[in-house]
Motif scaffolding. Structure first.
Motif, PDB file in Angstrom:
ATOM      1  N   GLU A   1       0.826  -1.209   0.000  1.00 61.01           N
ATOM      2  CA  GLU A   1       0.000   0.000   0.000  1.00 61.01           C
ATOM      3  C   GLU A   1       0.860   1.259   0.000  1.00 61.01           C
ATOM      4  OE1 GLU A   1      -2.526  -1.562   3.331  1.00 61.01           O
ATOM      5  OE2 GLU A   1      -4.090  -0.623   2.119  1.00 61.01           O
TER       6      GLU A   1
ATOM      7  N   ARG B   1       2.355   1.642  -3.454  1.00 59.83           N
ATOM      8  CA  ARG B   1       1.393   2.176  -4.423  1.00 59.83           C
ATOM      9  C   ARG B   1       1.207   3.683  -4.215  1.00 59.83           C
ATOM     10  NH1 ARG B   1      -2.192   1.015  -8.139  1.00 59.83           N
ATOM     11  NH2 ARG B   1      -4.124   2.216  -8.304  1.00 59.83           N
TER      12      ARG B   1
ATOM     13  N   ARG C   1       4.125   5.314  -5.829  1.00 58.59           N
ATOM     14  CA  ARG C   1       4.117   5.228  -7.292  1.00 58.59           C
ATOM     15  C   ARG C   1       3.108   6.188  -7.907  1.00 58.59           C
ATOM     16  NH1 ARG C   1       1.302   2.850 -11.154  1.00 58.59           N
ATOM     17  NH2 ARG C   1      -0.019   1.634  -9.744  1.00 58.59           N
ATOM     18  N   ILE C   2       1.880   6.187  -7.396  1.00 56.36           N
ATOM     19  CA  ILE C   2       0.878   7.053  -8.012  1.00 56.36           C
ATOM     20  C   ILE C   2       1.140   8.510  -7.657  1.00 56.36           C
ATOM     21  CG2 ILE C   2      -0.832   5.205  -8.111  1.00 56.36           C
ATOM     22  CD1 ILE C   2      -2.299   6.515  -5.796  1.00 56.36           C
TER      23      ILE C   2
ATOM     24  N   VAL D   1       1.642  11.433 -10.486  1.00 54.24           N
ATOM     25  CA  VAL D   1       0.842  12.661 -10.570  1.00 54.24           C
ATOM     26  C   VAL D   1       1.744  13.887 -10.534  1.00 54.24           C
ATOM     27  CG1 VAL D   1      -0.881  14.065  -9.382  1.00 54.24           C
ATOM     28  CG2 VAL D   1      -1.244  11.601  -9.633  1.00 54.24           C
TER      29      VAL D   1
ATOM     30  N   ALA E   1      -1.687  12.301 -16.019  1.00 55.79           N
ATOM     31  CA  ALA E   1      -1.538  11.024 -15.328  1.00 55.79           C
ATOM     32  C   ALA E   1      -2.769  10.155 -15.582  1.00 55.79           C
ATOM     33  CB  ALA E   1      -1.363  11.254 -13.829  1.00 55.79           C
ATOM     34  N   ASP E   2      -2.646   8.860 -15.339  1.00 56.70           N
ATOM     35  CA  ASP E   2      -3.779   7.952 -15.497  1.00 56.70           C
ATOM     36  C   ASP E   2      -4.971   8.487 -14.694  1.00 56.70           C
ATOM     37  OD1 ASP E   2      -5.323   5.504 -14.067  1.00 56.70           O
ATOM     38  OD2 ASP E   2      -4.678   4.911 -16.080  1.00 56.70           O
TER      39      ASP E   2
ATOM     40  N   ILE F   1      -7.694   7.261 -13.385  1.00 56.01           N
ATOM     41  CA  ILE F   1      -8.109   6.512 -12.197  1.00 56.01           C
ATOM     42  C   ILE F   1      -7.112   6.727 -11.068  1.00 56.01           C
ATOM     43  CG2 ILE F   1      -8.501   4.208 -11.263  1.00 56.01           C
ATOM     44  CD1 ILE F   1      -9.554   3.381 -14.005  1.00 56.01           C
ATOM     45  N   GLU F   2      -5.825   6.659 -11.391  1.00 55.12           N
ATOM     46  CA  GLU F   2      -4.803   6.861 -10.369  1.00 55.12           C
ATOM     47  C   GLU F   2      -4.788   8.310  -9.884  1.00 55.12           C
ATOM     48  OE1 GLU F   2      -1.104   5.440 -11.905  1.00 55.12           O
ATOM     49  OE2 GLU F   2      -1.638   3.326 -11.554  1.00 55.12           O
TER      50      GLU F   2
ATOM     51  N   ARG G   1      -7.388  10.304  -9.584  1.00 54.31           N
ATOM     52  CA  ARG G   1      -8.478  10.452  -8.622  1.00 54.31           C
ATOM     53  C   ARG G   1      -8.152   9.744  -7.306  1.00 54.31           C
ATOM     54  NH1 ARG G   1     -13.466  12.338  -9.602  1.00 54.31           N
ATOM     55  NH2 ARG G   1     -13.856  13.208 -11.664  1.00 54.31           N
ATOM     56  N   GLU G   2      -7.533   8.595  -7.391  1.00 56.43           N
ATOM     57  CA  GLU G   2      -7.162   7.886  -6.174  1.00 56.43           C
ATOM     58  C   GLU G   2      -6.182   8.720  -5.348  1.00 56.43           C
ATOM     59  OE1 GLU G   2      -4.966   3.738  -4.713  1.00 56.43           O
ATOM     60  OE2 GLU G   2      -5.406   4.056  -6.850  1.00 56.43           O
ATOM     61  N   PHE G   3      -5.187   9.271  -6.007  1.00 58.29           N
ATOM     62  CA  PHE G   3      -4.203  10.076  -5.296  1.00 58.29           C
ATOM     63  C   PHE G   3      -4.834  11.328  -4.693  1.00 58.29           C
ATOM     64  CE2 PHE G   3      -1.003  13.508  -5.306  1.00 58.29           C
ATOM     65  CZ  PHE G   3      -0.122  12.979  -4.373  1.00 58.29           C
TER      66      PHE G   3
END
Length: 252
Positions: free
Chosen positions: A117, A120, A123-124, A128, A135-136, A138-139, A141-143
């Protein structure tokens, strides 16, 4: 290089407030009542008006150079997120120059190796900071969720988009290796705080408190912006007062 701007409010011992990716008002607004008893010194990092823009990119090493002269008066320092990197870099180079350190959810991912975790998050986060809005999705928004941005399910708000664009090209957090040993050896009182909203942040904060021999506190309710969480301002003030007493006793 032009100097950064520090805006001071209140009276009493100085507490230097170093924000991360969000600006000073968003990060530290909930601490305003402390100005009745403390001088709150709001640092505006480069790229955050009225401070000048960075010459090349956001960089924790440049932040450290900007912060160094502000430590001459031995203030208490409270830092958030990316702002912790420059703070620890400056403090590690002159550990006796800070009265205490309060560190809130820093991206010091290397402290927890082999954790999926945390890996990750690193990495994300670096993706960003490198690619910004490219950036991707989905990633991205997650970040943004992990760092406390209010994004909902629709298009990203203009303010969030502006912040992502401002951060693009920032020096990756994975390159930071502050001198934690120097800070610990100097006996600097340390409080490490988190918001109990992401396991990776909790593990990093646990590891940082261990590395610095610091105290640990958890305040849910405001996500990454822990300064706004219930009980945090009171816990911070208790720590600041105890730090003054502790350092005074040790110097006798």
């Amino acid at each position: 290089m032009s100097e950064i701007v520090v805006v001071r409010h209140g009276s009493g011992p100085e507490v230097l407030l170093v924000h991360g990716g969000a600006g000073p008002r968003t990060t530290w607004g909930p601490l305003a009542p402390l100005a009745d008893r403390w001088t709150l010194a709001h640092v505006h990092r480069r790229g955050y008006p009225p401070s000048p823009p960075p010459r090349e990119r956001q960089d924790f090493e440049v932040d450290a150079l900007d912060l160094a002269p502000l430590l001459v008066g031995r203030p208490h320092v409270v830092a958030h997120s990316y702002g912790v990197l420059g703070t620890l870099t400056a403090a590690g180079a002159a550990a006796g120059s800070v009265r205490s350190l309060t560190l809130i959810e820093p991206p010091l991912n290397y402290l927890v190796p082999d954790d999926p975790e945390v890996a990750r998050l690193e990495r994300i986060g670096d993706a960003v900071l490198t690619h910004g809005m490219d950036a991707d999705p989905i990633e991205l928004r997650e970040f943004l969720g992990l760092v406390g941005a209010s994004i909902g399910d629709g298009p990203l708000p203009e303010g969030v988009v502006a912040a992502v664009r401002r951060a693009r090209g920032t020096r990756p957090t994975s390159e930071a290796r502050p001198r934690l040993d120097a800070i610990r050896d100097a006996g600097v009182p340390v409080l490490v705080a988190s918001g109990d909203h992401a396991a990776a942040h909790e593990r990093i904060c646990d590891a940082l408190a261990g590395a610095l021999g610091g105290e640990r506190t958890v305040h849910p309710g405001a996500g990454h912006f822990v300064a706004a969480a219930p009980g945090f301002a009171e816990r911070l003030e208790t720590f600041l007062r105890e730090s003054v007493t502790r350092r005074a006793s040790s110097s006798r």
